[in-house]
Write an enzyme that holds these catalytic residues in place. Structure first.
Site, PDB file in Angstrom:
ATOM      1  N   GLU A  74      14.899  -0.499 -10.050  1.00 32.73           N
ATOM      2  CA  GLU A  74      14.038  -1.408 -10.799  1.00 32.73           C
ATOM      3  C   GLU A  74      14.687  -1.751 -12.152  1.00 32.73           C
ATOM      4  O   GLU A  74      14.129  -1.459 -13.213  1.00 32.73           O
ATOM      5  CB  GLU A  74      12.692  -0.703 -11.008  1.00 32.73           C
ATOM      6  CG  GLU A  74      11.503  -1.584 -11.157  1.00 32.73           C
ATOM      7  CD  GLU A  74      10.208  -0.785 -11.162  1.00 32.73           C
ATOM      8  OE1 GLU A  74       9.146  -1.415 -11.135  1.00 32.73           O
ATOM      9  OE2 GLU A  74      10.257   0.460 -11.185  1.00 32.73           O
ATOM     10  N   LYS A 115       4.434   1.572 -22.500  1.00 27.29           N
ATOM     11  CA  LYS A 115       4.983   2.170 -21.286  1.00 27.29           C
ATOM     12  C   LYS A 115       6.434   1.742 -21.089  1.00 27.29           C
ATOM     13  O   LYS A 115       7.287   2.553 -20.717  1.00 27.29           O
ATOM     14  CB  LYS A 115       4.147   1.797 -20.067  1.00 27.29           C
ATOM     15  CG  LYS A 115       4.643   2.527 -18.813  1.00 27.29           C
ATOM     16  CD  LYS A 115       3.763   2.343 -17.604  1.00 27.29           C
ATOM     17  CE  LYS A 115       4.323   3.188 -16.453  1.00 27.29           C
ATOM     18  NZ  LYS A 115       3.613   2.967 -15.194  1.00 27.29           N
ATOM     19  N   ALA A 175       0.824  -1.208   0.000  1.00 26.77           N
ATOM     20  CA  ALA A 175       0.000   0.000   0.000  1.00 26.77           C
ATOM     21  C   ALA A 175       0.856   1.255   0.000  1.00 26.77           C
ATOM     22  O   ALA A 175       0.686   2.153   0.820  1.00 26.77           O
ATOM     23  CB  ALA A 175      -0.937  -0.011   1.197  1.00 26.77           C
ATOM     24  N   GLY A 176       1.807   1.313  -0.929  1.00 22.34           N
ATOM     25  CA  GLY A 176       2.609   2.512  -1.100  1.00 22.34           C
ATOM     26  C   GLY A 176       1.845   3.555  -1.882  1.00 22.34           C
ATOM     27  O   GLY A 176       0.623   3.702  -1.713  1.00 22.34           O
ATOM     28  N   ALA A 177       2.521   4.274  -2.758  1.00 21.31           N
ATOM     29  CA  ALA A 177       1.876   5.385  -3.464  1.00 21.31           C
ATOM     30  C   ALA A 177       0.724   4.904  -4.347  1.00 21.31           C
ATOM     31  O   ALA A 177      -0.421   5.333  -4.182  1.00 21.31           O
ATOM     32  CB  ALA A 177       2.912   6.144  -4.284  1.00 21.31           C
TER      33      ALA A 177
END
Length: 327
Positions: free
Chosen positions: A286, A205, A8-10
């Site tokens: 990442e 993306k 439940a980050g950004a």
């Protein structure tokens, strides 16, 4: 309907808050540390433009408290997934769908992909096939995350921009489960079109993330600065052209050309990529899902990746030095 946001980050916080506000589903969030404690004490605070809303949410660090879910939304970065597989198990029931909200090449990429590579596993994002074996690709629903959000402080999510989360089954079918999820997201204000070719959305993306992210981490430049510098823009373009050849060999058709994609990035302005932000904050980068996986697909399709190889070598060393400095 039970939906768990794992991480439940950004982005996870944004999606969880919107789902909980609508109230049509039983929503839970898995988090840890000060962020978890703040949500438990004060609720999850969502800031959008000039508004601020406090949402009461069920937040925990222990999935065993929640039990099997209808949907699990994985909102962690790709390199974190192998480490949470055991924690994920209590959430998985016979019919649980797992929504993969990671950037880059997803671990299930070749599931239901007809042709020579069907069911091929991608070592860069799924070492030893551990994710494939534990979650099962038949559970996966693809998701491309376009919104931008940030954690302003523990328990406080700032929604910066964007409201689009395209979804798609690996098979391309419009199943009941993906249609139902799309309806739930749309009802809470998130655009969630169901795409028959979700891999094409992923590549559009990825095209930018593959190139702009490592270049920005290496140089400290914003998107605007990368695109304004002719020589650096040429490096990004070369990476994108190499990636396009790989994607097209895998059957992907790009709706826009590479120069329009670069122009779109330039229009974002003085934005720091997520990889540059992670570097500045001392977080793991990442790299594998965004760059190494594309290199691996290049080897698989026998497409040359000289620029990708060079930038990958440099960003790996940059990450290693940063990790040593933070010890």
């Amino acid at each position: 309907m039970k939906i768990c946001i794992f991480g439940a980050g950004a982005i996870g916080g944004l999606v969880g808050a919107k789902l909980a506000l609508k109230g049509d589903a039983e929503v839970s969030l898995i988090a840890r540390g000060p962020h978890l404690e703040a949500m438990r004490k004060n609720g999850l605070i969502l800031r959008e433009a000039e508004t601020e809303t406090t949402v009461k949410v069920a937040a925990t660090s222990d999935a065993k408290e929640l039990g099997p879910q209808d949907y699990v939304f994985l909102a962690l970065k790709a390199h974190s997934i192998p480490g949470i597989l055991d924690s994920l198990k209590p959430l998985i029931g016979p019919d649980t769908a797992v929504v993969t909200g990671q950037n880059g090449v997803p671990w299930w990429y070749f599931y239901k992909q007809s042709g020579a590579y069907e069911n091929q596993r991608i070592e860069a994002v799924d070492p030893g096939g551990c994710i494939w074996d534990m979650i099962g690709p038949e559970r996966a629903i693809g998701c491309v995350v376009h919104p931008a959000a940030e954690i302003e402080a523990p328990g406080i999510i700032r929604h910066v921009e964007g409201d689009r989360l395209p979804l798609g089954e690996p098979s391309g079918e419009k199943t009941e489960r993906v249609s139902r999820l799309a309806e739930i997201l749309v009802a809470c204000g998130i655009r969630a079109p169901v795409r028959p070719q979700i891999r094409s959305e992923i590549w559009v993306k990825l095209w930018g993330n593959l190139s702009f992210n490592p270049i920005s981490a290496l140089t400290g430049a914003t998107l605007e600065q990368i695109c304004a510098d002719e020589a650096v823009r040429a490096v990004a373009r070369a990476m994108m052209v190499e990636a396009q050849a790989i994607a097209e060999a895998l059957g992907i058709k790009f709706a826009i050309d590479v120069d329009k994609r670069i122009a779109g990035a330039a229009a974002v302005g003085a934005h720091k990529t997520s990889m540059l932000q992670d570097l500045e904050l001392g977080r793991p980068l990442e790299i594998d899902a965004l760059v190494t996986a594309v290199q691996e697909l290049g080897r698989l399709t026998q497409k040359p990746t000289p620029t990708i190889d060079t930038v990958l070598a440099l960003i790996r060393q940059r990450a290693a030095i940063a990790a040593q400095s933070s010890r």
